[in-house]
Design a protein around this motif. Structure first.
Motif, PDB file in Angstrom:
ATOM      1  N   LEU A  37     -13.885 -25.120  18.728  1.00 30.13           N
ATOM      2  CA  LEU A  37     -13.254 -24.064  19.498  1.00 30.13           C
ATOM      3  C   LEU A  37     -14.280 -23.066  20.005  1.00 30.13           C
ATOM      4  O   LEU A  37     -15.211 -22.695  19.292  1.00 30.13           O
ATOM      5  CB  LEU A  37     -12.241 -23.316  18.622  1.00 30.13           C
ATOM      6  CG  LEU A  37     -10.993 -24.091  18.170  1.00 30.13           C
ATOM      7  CD1 LEU A  37     -10.170 -23.212  17.246  1.00 30.13           C
ATOM      8  CD2 LEU A  37     -10.175 -24.524  19.353  1.00 30.13           C
ATOM      9  N   ARG A  38     -14.113 -22.610  21.245  1.00 28.39           N
ATOM     10  CA  ARG A  38     -14.936 -21.534  21.760  1.00 28.39           C
ATOM     11  C   ARG A  38     -14.533 -20.231  21.078  1.00 28.39           C
ATOM     12  O   ARG A  38     -13.393 -20.085  20.612  1.00 28.39           O
ATOM     13  CB  ARG A  38     -14.775 -21.426  23.272  1.00 28.39           C
ATOM     14  CG  ARG A  38     -15.268 -22.648  24.040  1.00 28.39           C
ATOM     15  CD  ARG A  38     -15.304 -22.372  25.536  1.00 28.39           C
ATOM     16  NE  ARG A  38     -13.990 -22.069  26.059  1.00 28.39           N
ATOM     17  CZ  ARG A  38     -13.120 -22.982  26.507  1.00 28.39           C
ATOM     18  NH1 ARG A  38     -13.438 -24.273  26.459  1.00 28.39           N
ATOM     19  NH2 ARG A  38     -11.948 -22.624  26.974  1.00 28.39           N
ATOM     20  N   PRO A  39     -15.437 -19.229  20.998  1.00 31.22           N
ATOM     21  CA  PRO A  39     -15.103 -17.977  20.310  1.00 31.22           C
ATOM     22  C   PRO A  39     -13.809 -17.352  20.793  1.00 31.22           C
ATOM     23  O   PRO A  39     -13.000 -16.861  19.988  1.00 31.22           O
ATOM     24  CB  PRO A  39     -16.321 -17.094  20.625  1.00 31.22           C
ATOM     25  CG  PRO A  39     -17.442 -18.053  20.798  1.00 31.22           C
ATOM     26  CD  PRO A  39     -16.831 -19.252  21.466  1.00 31.22           C
ATOM     27  N   THR A  68      -3.039 -28.755  10.743  1.00 33.24           N
ATOM     28  CA  THR A  68      -4.140 -28.775  11.709  1.00 33.24           C
ATOM     29  C   THR A  68      -4.526 -27.381  12.178  1.00 33.24           C
ATOM     30  O   THR A  68      -5.697 -27.142  12.498  1.00 33.24           O
ATOM     31  CB  THR A  68      -3.764 -29.642  12.923  1.00 33.24           C
ATOM     32  OG1 THR A  68      -2.451 -29.291  13.366  1.00 33.24           O
ATOM     33  CG2 THR A  68      -3.793 -31.121  12.578  1.00 33.24           C
ATOM     34  N   THR A  69      -3.572 -26.441  12.213  1.00 28.78           N
ATOM     35  CA  THR A  69      -3.927 -25.071  12.618  1.00 28.78           C
ATOM     36  C   THR A  69      -4.878 -24.454  11.600  1.00 28.78           C
ATOM     37  O   THR A  69      -5.875 -23.822  11.959  1.00 28.78           O
ATOM     38  CB  THR A  69      -2.668 -24.193  12.752  1.00 28.78           C
ATOM     39  OG1 THR A  69      -1.660 -24.885  13.477  1.00 28.78           O
ATOM     40  CG2 THR A  69      -3.007 -22.896  13.466  1.00 28.78           C
ATOM     41  N   GLY A  79      -3.856 -27.676  23.001  1.00 34.26           N
ATOM     42  CA  GLY A  79      -3.105 -27.660  24.248  1.00 34.26           C
ATOM     43  C   GLY A  79      -1.610 -27.493  24.094  1.00 34.26           C
ATOM     44  O   GLY A  79      -0.930 -27.047  25.028  1.00 34.26           O
ATOM     45  N   ASN A  80      -1.065 -27.838  22.904  1.00 32.22           N
ATOM     46  CA  ASN A  80       0.389 -27.792  22.774  1.00 32.22           C
ATOM     47  C   ASN A  80       0.939 -26.417  22.431  1.00 32.22           C
ATOM     48  O   ASN A  80       2.158 -26.195  22.489  1.00 32.22           O
ATOM     49  CB  ASN A  80       0.881 -28.834  21.750  1.00 32.22           C
ATOM     50  CG  ASN A  80       0.340 -28.568  20.339  1.00 32.22           C
ATOM     51  OD1 ASN A  80      -0.015 -27.456  19.973  1.00 32.22           O
ATOM     52  ND2 ASN A  80       0.299 -29.638  19.532  1.00 32.22           N
ATOM     53  N   GLY A  81       0.058 -25.476  22.058  1.00 34.89           N
ATOM     54  CA  GLY A  81       0.505 -24.104  21.795  1.00 34.89           C
ATOM     55  C   GLY A  81       1.314 -23.934  20.530  1.00 34.89           C
ATOM     56  O   GLY A  81       1.945 -22.887  20.324  1.00 34.89           O
ATOM     57  N   THR A 120      -9.749 -35.919  20.212  1.00 27.43           N
ATOM     58  CA  THR A 120      -8.452 -36.048  20.887  1.00 27.43           C
ATOM     59  C   THR A 120      -7.382 -35.241  20.181  1.00 27.43           C
ATOM     60  O   THR A 120      -6.549 -34.593  20.832  1.00 27.43           O
ATOM     61  CB  THR A 120      -8.023 -37.524  20.963  1.00 27.43           C
ATOM     62  OG1 THR A 120      -8.081 -38.104  19.643  1.00 27.43           O
ATOM     63  CG2 THR A 120      -8.944 -38.311  21.885  1.00 27.43           C
ATOM     64  N   LEU A 121      -7.389 -35.254  18.858  1.00 26.62           N
ATOM     65  CA  LEU A 121      -6.405 -34.480  18.096  1.00 26.62           C
ATOM     66  C   LEU A 121      -6.636 -32.986  18.280  1.00 26.62           C
ATOM     67  O   LEU A 121      -5.693 -32.211  18.458  1.00 26.62           O
ATOM     68  CB  LEU A 121      -6.471 -34.849  16.616  1.00 26.62           C
ATOM     69  CG  LEU A 121      -5.556 -34.045  15.685  1.00 26.62           C
ATOM     70  CD1 LEU A 121      -4.089 -34.230  16.066  1.00 26.62           C
ATOM     71  CD2 LEU A 121      -5.788 -34.450  14.224  1.00 26.62           C
ATOM     72  N   GLU A 122      -7.901 -32.568  18.259  1.00 28.91           N
ATOM     73  CA  GLU A 122      -8.206 -31.146  18.439  1.00 28.91           C
ATOM     74  C   GLU A 122      -7.744 -30.665  19.809  1.00 28.91           C
ATOM     75  O   GLU A 122      -7.152 -29.587  19.939  1.00 28.91           O
ATOM     76  CB  GLU A 122      -9.698 -30.895  18.257  1.00 28.91           C
ATOM     77  CG  GLU A 122     -10.063 -29.418  18.323  1.00 28.91           C
ATOM     78  CD  GLU A 122     -11.485 -29.163  17.897  1.00 28.91           C
ATOM     79  OE1 GLU A 122     -12.110 -28.249  18.469  1.00 28.91           O
ATOM     80  OE2 GLU A 122     -11.979 -29.857  16.984  1.00 28.91           O
ATOM     81  N   ALA A 123      -8.009 -31.461  20.834  1.00 24.48           N
ATOM     82  CA  ALA A 123      -7.576 -31.080  22.182  1.00 24.48           C
ATOM     83  C   ALA A 123      -6.053 -30.994  22.262  1.00 24.48           C
ATOM     84  O   ALA A 123      -5.498 -30.077  22.889  1.00 24.48           O
ATOM     85  CB  ALA A 123      -8.098 -32.090  23.200  1.00 24.48           C
ATOM     86  N   GLU A 124      -5.376 -31.925  21.613  1.00 23.84           N
ATOM     87  CA  GLU A 124      -3.914 -31.917  21.606  1.00 23.84           C
ATOM     88  C   GLU A 124      -3.380 -30.681  20.896  1.00 23.84           C
ATOM     89  O   GLU A 124      -2.450 -30.019  21.382  1.00 23.84           O
ATOM     90  CB  GLU A 124      -3.403 -33.174  20.907  1.00 23.84           C
ATOM     91  CG  GLU A 124      -1.892 -33.263  20.815  1.00 23.84           C
ATOM     92  CD  GLU A 124      -1.437 -34.494  20.045  1.00 23.84           C
ATOM     93  OE1 GLU A 124      -0.306 -34.474  19.535  1.00 23.84           O
ATOM     94  OE2 GLU A 124      -2.229 -35.457  19.950  1.00 23.84           O
ATOM     95  N   GLU A 125      -3.976 -30.347  19.764  1.00 25.74           N
ATOM     96  CA  GLU A 125      -3.514 -29.192  19.003  1.00 25.74           C
ATOM     97  C   GLU A 125      -3.764 -27.887  19.749  1.00 25.74           C
ATOM     98  O   GLU A 125      -2.961 -26.956  19.687  1.00 25.74           O
ATOM     99  CB  GLU A 125      -4.212 -29.153  17.641  1.00 25.74           C
ATOM    100  CG  GLU A 125      -3.775 -30.250  16.694  1.00 25.74           C
ATOM    101  CD  GLU A 125      -2.295 -30.171  16.370  1.00 25.74           C
ATOM    102  OE1 GLU A 125      -1.827 -29.098  15.950  1.00 25.74           O
ATOM    103  OE2 GLU A 125      -1.602 -31.189  16.534  1.00 25.74           O
TER     104      GLU A 125
END
Length: 267
Positions: free
Chosen positions: A3-5, A30-31, A50-52, A43-48
């Motif tokens: 994650l970016r800062p 995952t949070t 992106g889904n909010g 892929t999982l990190e991007a999904e988590e």
């Protein structure tokens, strides 16, 4: 992927808001993994991200959280299973890891577990992870957690080093030592390879992308390898490429080095 800062701050804010209005609760699954942070597959990190959605666990005697943007869970959390980081209540690293066992595959779960036991600033210990595994006998994924726990190792520096170790084991090769110091004949410190076969004097180094972009680090790596080679060690270097499409050739090279030094596969 990390994650970016600004993304961490956004996630922390959401987590703080949700747990602030939900008594006796903690950010989980995952949070929680993203906020510790523990490595997740890209892929999982991007999904988590992106889904909010935010995962929130409440104690077992309280109803599951039902709120837009929240995935609610219930669990018998004890006080020691919840930690506060920057004002956010998170499930402990070892509790979070057991939750991940229902989601991740073997290699990803090994990498997350190794991250808990990292050489610098470890988040947990094998004993603490074992205690939580023993205390959650019926949770989803517990069989996976029990199977993976013996594969975790202290001192791993990156998820890709964990993956390299798993590749080696899958190839039927002996398991190398993790981040053990090497000294010369006079007892002087020489190097701490990522992985090594001390008996066969073979060092394995995983070169992350930062090694290529930092000229000082790159120079130190060359000097480190030269010192080992001067002592008769074989130094094999690996990158992301070798772990993916280049693995067959890398496996042959490692197998050849071991055979050269006297290792023989069991009949």
């Amino acid at each position: 992927m990390r994650l970016r800062p600004e993304e961490v701050l956004d996630l922390e804010l959401l987590a703080r808001l949700h747990t602030g209005v939900t008594p006796r609760s903690a950010i989980s699954h995952t949070t929680s993994a993203l906020l510790w942070p523990l490595p997740l597959p890209a892929t999982l990190e991007a999904e988590e991200r992106g889904n909010g959605l935010i995962h929130v666990t409440r104690r077992a005697e309280i109803g599951r959280v039902k709120r837009r943007g929240v995935v609610g869970h219930r669990a018998p959390l004890l006080a020691r299973d919840v930690r506060f980081i920057n004002g956010v209540a998170l499930t402990s690293p070892e509790w979070t890891w057991v939750d991940l066992a229902a989601i991740l595959g073997r290699d990803a779960l090994v990498a997350a577990g190794d991250a808990l036991l990292a050489r610098e600033n470890p988040l947990s210990s094998l004993e603490a992870i074992q205690e939580v595994v023993d205390r959650r006998p019926k949770v989803k994924g517990i069989r996976m957690a029990r199977a993976i726990l013996p594969l975790l190792r202290r001192g791993v520096d990156s998820p890709l080093e964990s993956k390299l170790r798993m590749r080696i084991l899958d190839a039927g090769l002996p398991e190398p030592l993790v981040t053990q110091p090497v000294h010369d004949a006079h007892g002087n410190y020489v190097s701490t390879p990522d992985l090594q076969y001390r008996e066969y004097r073979i060092a394995l180094e995983y070169e992350g992308e930062h090694h290529l972009t930092d000229p000082v680090q790159w120079g130190r790596d060359i000097e480190r390898d030269d010192r080992l080679r001067s002592m008769g060690w074989i130094v094999l270097r690996f990158s992301k490429y070798q772990l993916r499409q280049g693995w067959p050739a890398s496996e042959r090279k490692l197998r050849s080095a071991l055979a050269e030094r006297g290792w023989r596969a069991a009949a």
